[in-house]
Design a protein around this motif. Structure first.
Motif, PDB file in Angstrom:
ATOM      1  N   LEU A  85      16.506 -41.530  16.084  1.00  0.00           N
ATOM      2  CA  LEU A  85      16.087 -40.586  14.552  1.00  0.00           C
ATOM      3  C   LEU A  85      15.197 -40.918  14.015  1.00  0.00           C
ATOM      4  O   LEU A  85      14.384 -40.337  13.114  1.00  0.00           O
ATOM      5  CB  LEU A  85      17.213 -40.061  14.619  1.00  0.00           C
ATOM      6  CG  LEU A  85      17.730 -38.848  15.640  1.00  0.00           C
ATOM      7  CD1 LEU A  85      18.835 -38.351  15.037  1.00  0.00           C
ATOM      8  CD2 LEU A  85      16.047 -37.749  15.540  1.00  0.00           C
ATOM      9  N   SER A  86      15.468 -42.168  12.905  1.00  0.00           N
ATOM     10  CA  SER A  86      15.148 -42.661  11.639  1.00  0.00           C
ATOM     11  C   SER A  86      13.277 -43.009  12.089  1.00  0.00           C
ATOM     12  O   SER A  86      12.877 -42.922  10.965  1.00  0.00           O
ATOM     13  CB  SER A  86      16.276 -43.582  11.353  1.00  0.00           C
ATOM     14  OG  SER A  86      17.147 -43.222  11.005  1.00  0.00           O
ATOM     15  N   ALA A  87      13.013 -43.494  12.845  1.00  0.00           N
ATOM     16  CA  ALA A  87      11.864 -44.076  13.546  1.00  0.00           C
ATOM     17  C   ALA A  87      10.790 -42.513  13.493  1.00  0.00           C
ATOM     18  O   ALA A  87       9.362 -43.252  13.368  1.00  0.00           O
ATOM     19  CB  ALA A  87      11.740 -44.455  14.306  1.00  0.00           C
ATOM     20  N   ILE A  88      11.282 -41.244  13.674  1.00  0.00           N
ATOM     21  CA  ILE A  88      10.363 -40.693  13.872  1.00  0.00           C
ATOM     22  C   ILE A  88       9.781 -40.281  12.579  1.00  0.00           C
ATOM     23  O   ILE A  88       8.443 -39.662  12.400  1.00  0.00           O
ATOM     24  CB  ILE A  88      10.923 -39.433  14.573  1.00  0.00           C
ATOM     25  CG1 ILE A  88      11.824 -39.646  15.617  1.00  0.00           C
ATOM     26  CG2 ILE A  88      10.322 -37.680  14.644  1.00  0.00           C
ATOM     27  CD1 ILE A  88      12.686 -38.669  16.854  1.00  0.00           C
ATOM     28  N   PRO A  89      10.544 -40.443  11.288  1.00  0.00           N
ATOM     29  CA  PRO A  89       9.696 -39.822   9.850  1.00  0.00           C
ATOM     30  C   PRO A  89       8.964 -40.702   9.713  1.00  0.00           C
ATOM     31  O   PRO A  89       6.954 -40.380   9.073  1.00  0.00           O
ATOM     32  CB  PRO A  89      10.686 -39.683   9.290  1.00  0.00           C
ATOM     33  CG  PRO A  89      11.963 -39.542   9.753  1.00  0.00           C
ATOM     34  CD  PRO A  89      11.850 -40.192  11.531  1.00  0.00           C
ATOM     35  N   MET A  90       8.505 -42.434  10.037  1.00  0.00           N
ATOM     36  CA  MET A  90       7.412 -43.264  10.866  1.00  0.00           C
ATOM     37  C   MET A  90       6.425 -42.573  10.977  1.00  0.00           C
ATOM     38  O   MET A  90       5.455 -42.822  10.241  1.00  0.00           O
ATOM     39  CB  MET A  90       7.535 -44.457  10.873  1.00  0.00           C
ATOM     40  CG  MET A  90       8.996 -45.362   9.749  1.00  0.00           C
ATOM     41  SD  MET A  90       9.008 -46.672  10.618  1.00  0.00           S
ATOM     42  CE  MET A  90       7.930 -47.426  10.019  1.00  0.00           C
ATOM     43  N   VAL A  91       6.740 -42.310  12.647  1.00  0.00           N
ATOM     44  CA  VAL A  91       5.325 -41.283  13.154  1.00  0.00           C
ATOM     45  C   VAL A  91       4.969 -40.438  12.204  1.00  0.00           C
ATOM     46  O   VAL A  91       3.882 -40.541  11.913  1.00  0.00           O
ATOM     47  CB  VAL A  91       5.940 -41.667  14.430  1.00  0.00           C
ATOM     48  CG1 VAL A  91       4.973 -40.652  15.424  1.00  0.00           C
ATOM     49  CG2 VAL A  91       7.042 -42.626  15.186  1.00  0.00           C
ATOM     50  N   ALA A  92       5.508 -39.065  12.057  1.00  0.00           N
ATOM     51  CA  ALA A  92       5.255 -37.923  11.206  1.00  0.00           C
ATOM     52  C   ALA A  92       4.560 -38.215  10.268  1.00  0.00           C
ATOM     53  O   ALA A  92       3.608 -37.416   9.513  1.00  0.00           O
ATOM     54  CB  ALA A  92       6.391 -37.407  11.222  1.00  0.00           C
ATOM     55  N   GLY A  93       5.079 -39.459   9.596  1.00  0.00           N
ATOM     56  CA  GLY A  93       5.075 -39.186   7.890  1.00  0.00           C
ATOM     57  C   GLY A  93       3.668 -40.120   8.103  1.00  0.00           C
ATOM     58  O   GLY A  93       2.187 -39.899   7.008  1.00  0.00           O
ATOM     59  N   GLY A  94       3.178 -41.417   8.622  1.00  0.00           N
ATOM     60  CA  GLY A  94       1.682 -42.086   8.938  1.00  0.00           C
ATOM     61  C   GLY A  94       0.916 -40.873   9.632  1.00  0.00           C
ATOM     62  O   GLY A  94      -0.185 -40.667   9.072  1.00  0.00           O
ATOM     63  N   ILE A  95       1.284 -40.105  10.349  1.00  0.00           N
ATOM     64  CA  ILE A  95       0.044 -38.998  10.780  1.00  0.00           C
ATOM     65  C   ILE A  95      -0.185 -38.816   9.843  1.00  0.00           C
ATOM     66  O   ILE A  95      -1.267 -37.939   9.358  1.00  0.00           O
ATOM     67  CB  ILE A  95       0.086 -38.357  12.346  1.00  0.00           C
ATOM     68  CG1 ILE A  95       1.193 -39.386  13.710  1.00  0.00           C
ATOM     69  CG2 ILE A  95      -0.298 -37.090  12.400  1.00  0.00           C
ATOM     70  CD1 ILE A  95       1.404 -38.689  14.383  1.00  0.00           C
ATOM     71  N   ALA A  96       1.013 -37.957   8.894  1.00  0.00           N
ATOM     72  CA  ALA A  96       0.970 -36.828   7.499  1.00  0.00           C
ATOM     73  C   ALA A  96      -0.114 -37.016   6.636  1.00  0.00           C
ATOM     74  O   ALA A  96      -1.207 -37.258   5.751  1.00  0.00           O
ATOM     75  CB  ALA A  96       1.598 -36.766   7.165  1.00  0.00           C
ATOM     76  N   LEU A  97       0.185 -38.859   6.395  1.00  0.00           N
ATOM     77  CA  LEU A  97      -0.643 -39.359   5.563  1.00  0.00           C
ATOM     78  C   LEU A  97      -2.183 -39.805   5.536  1.00  0.00           C
ATOM     79  O   LEU A  97      -3.156 -40.013   5.002  1.00  0.00           O
ATOM     80  CB  LEU A  97       0.021 -40.721   5.261  1.00  0.00           C
ATOM     81  CG  LEU A  97       1.518 -40.877   4.820  1.00  0.00           C
ATOM     82  CD1 LEU A  97       1.744 -42.530   4.232  1.00  0.00           C
ATOM     83  CD2 LEU A  97       0.944 -40.403   2.768  1.00  0.00           C
ATOM     84  N   ALA A  98      -2.749 -40.178   6.810  1.00  0.00           N
ATOM     85  CA  ALA A  98      -3.665 -40.224   7.253  1.00  0.00           C
ATOM     86  C   ALA A  98      -4.506 -39.151   7.379  1.00  0.00           C
ATOM     87  O   ALA A  98      -6.071 -39.465   7.121  1.00  0.00           O
ATOM     88  CB  ALA A  98      -3.911 -40.716   9.207  1.00  0.00           C
TER      89      ALA A  98
END
Length: 422
Positions: A85-98
C-alpha cells in the motif's frame, strides 16, 4: 529466544530478506533520481528558494506523521500489505508529478508522492523492512544484515542522482526541452514504484505479522506499543535530539562553510564530499564487525562520540587540507551508530512491536529534521565562526552520553550477533 518470536533462520538470508534488499535498492535509486529532478523542475516553474524550502519541510512533516500512523497499524494489518500500500503513492505521485501542468497541481502532487529532500529513504518503508529483517537473517549476523541494508540504500541513492544528472545532460544536449527531460525522470520514478509493488507482492505471507506473545494480550496503548512503551519513548526522544543536531551540519551548510572559509572551488568540494559518502558507507560495514566484539550499545555510543569530537575539530583547523582530512576521518565513524541502533531497537522490543517501534523512532527523527531548514538559515549566519560545528557536535555528544546513561543497564532478552543475551 523470547516467547512468540520466530525461530531464527539457519541460512544467512532468506528469500524474503533478499526481496527486502531488492526493494530498498529500487526505492532509494528512484528517490535519489527524484531528489535531483524535482527541485530543478520546481525552480524551472519559478518557485523561489524560500517556497522550495517550505515545500520540502512540509513533505518531511507529512512523511514523519504518515510513517508513525502506518507502522502503528502493522500488528493488525500486516507488514507485507502495508509495504504494498505504501508503494502505491509512489506510482500515483510520480504520474501526477509527470503530468501536472499547473504549478498548484504540481505542488499537490509533491505532497501525494513519497518525496525525499536529501535523496535518502522516505516514508514508512524502512521501518517495516527493519521489522521484517531480524526474522529473515541468521541471528549471528543480524547487525551485519542491517549494515548491508543501509549500504543498499546509501549507494543506490547516490547512483540515482548521478544517473538522473547524466540523463538530463545527454537529453538536453540532444535538443530535448529541459522540462521534458525532467518529466521523463518523474515517469521513471513512477515505474520504480510499480516495480516495488511487484517486489513486495512476492514476499511470503509469514512476514505479515509475527505470532503474538501470550504475555502481550493487554490492549495496545499508543501507536502499536504495549510492554516496550517505556523503553521506546525515551529512545525516540533522544534520537530526536540527535536528528535536530544534524540540521546544523547538513551537507549544503558544509559546502557553504568550506567555500567561505577556504575559498575552494566546486570541483574540489565535489571530490571531498564524494569521499565522505564513500567513507560513510564503509562505516556501516565496520560497525557490524565492531558490534560483534564490544556490543551494540558501546558501538553506538563511543564511535558516535569520537565522530562528533572530530566534527567540532573541523571548525578550528587552520588549512583546507587539515579541515578536509578531519572531516574525512569523522566520516569513518559517522554512520556506525545507524545499523547498530536499528539492530539494538529490534532486540529491545517484542516481535509484534518491531514495526511500531521502528516507525516511531524514524518519525520523530523526521520531525526533528523538518526544523533543519530554519536551523540551517540561522547556522549560515554564523558559519564563518564555526558555530554550527560546535553546536552540532556538542548536542550529539549530549545525546550519546544520555543514551548510554539511560540504556546501559537495560537487558536485551535475545542473543544478537553471536553475543549472549544480557
Amino acid at each position: 529466544m523470547t516467547r512468540g518470536a520466530h525461530p531464527r533462520r539457519s541460512s544467512l538470508v532468506t528469500r524474503d530478506g533478499a526481496l527486502v534488499f531488492t526493494g530498498r535498492v529500487v526505492r532509494t535509486f528512484s528517490l535519489g533520481a527524484l531528489s535531483l529532478a524535482l527541485p530543478l523542475l520546481l525552480k524551472h516553474r519559478g518557485l523561489s528558494a524560500a517556497a522550495l524550502g517550505g515545500v520540502l519541510t512540509a513533505t518531511l512533516v507529512e512523511d514523519a506523521l504518515l510513517t508513525a500512523a502506518v507502522t502503528a497499524m502493522a500488528p493488525r494489518w500486516g507488514r507485507r500489505r502495508l509495504l504494498i500500500l505504501s508503494a502505491i503513492p509512489m506510482v500515483a505521485g510520480g504520474i501526477a508529478l509527470a503530468r501536472a501542468q499547473d504549478t498548484a497541481w504540481l505542488l499537490a502532487a509533491v505532497v501525494l508522492a513519497v518525496v525525499s529532500s536529501n535523496g535518502q529513504d522516505a516514508g514508512p518503508f524502512s521501518p517495516l523492512e527493519v521489522a521484517i529483517l531480524p526474522d529473515a537473517v541468521a541471528a549471528r549476523r543480524q547487525t551485519r544484515a542491517f549494515a548491508w541494508l543501509n549500504v543498499a540504500g546509501f549507494l543506490p541513492a547516490a547512483l540515482g542522482a548521478l544517473a538522473a544528472g547524466q540523463w538530463l545532460r545527454m537529453a538536453t544536449a540532444a535538443g530535448r526541452p529541459f522540462e521534458d527531460a525532467l518529466r521523463s525522470v518523474l515517469w521513471a520514478y513512477a515505474v520504480g514504484g510499480a516495480v516495488l509493488v511487484l517486489v513486495y507482492s512476492a514476499l511470503g505471507r509469514d512476514v505479515e505479522r509475527p505470532p503474538l506473545d501470550p504475555a502481550a494480550a493487554t490492549p495496545r496503548t499508543w501507536l502499536g506499543l504495549h510492554r516496550s512503551r517505556g523503553i521506546v519513548l525515551p529512545l525516540a526522544g533522544l534520537q530526536a535530539l540527535d536528528a535536530l543536531a544534524g540540521g546544523f551540519v547538513a551537507q549544503s551548510l558544509l559546502v557553504y562553510w568550506f567555500d567561505l572559509r577556504f575559498g575552494v572551488g566546486p570541483e574540489v568540494l565535489g571530490r571531498l564530499f564524494f569521499g565522505t559518502q564513500v567513507l560513510s558507507a564503509l562505516s556501516f560495514l565496520a560497525a557490524a564487525r565492531l558490534a560483534e566484539r564490544v556490543g551494540l550499545l558501546h558501538t553506538m555510543v563511543f564511535t558516535h562520540v569520537l565522530s562528533n569530537l572530530l566534527l567540532a575539530a573541523v571548525a578550528v583547523m587552520p588549512t583546507f587540507r587539515l579541515a578536509a582530512a578531519t572531516l574525512l576521518c569523522r566520516h569513518l565513524f559517522s554512520q556506525m551508530d545507524v545499523p547498530t541502533r536499528q539492530s539494538y531497537t529490534m532486540a529491545l522490543v517484542a516481535p509484534d512491536e518491531r514495526a511500531p517501534a521502528a516507525g516511531l523512532t524514524t518519525a520523530v527523527r523526521g520531525l526533528a529534521q523538518s526544523v533543519s531548514p530554519v536551523l540551517t538559515g540561522i547556522a549560515l549566519a554564523h558559519a564563518a565562526f564555526g558555530l554550527p560545528f560546535f553546536v552540532a557536535g556538542g548536542l550529539k555528544i549530549v545525546y550519546d552520553l544520555a543514551l548510554f546513561a539511560r540504556f546501559r543497564r537495560v537487558v536485551l532478552a535475545v542473543a544478537v550477533d553471536g553475543r549472549p543475551a544480557r
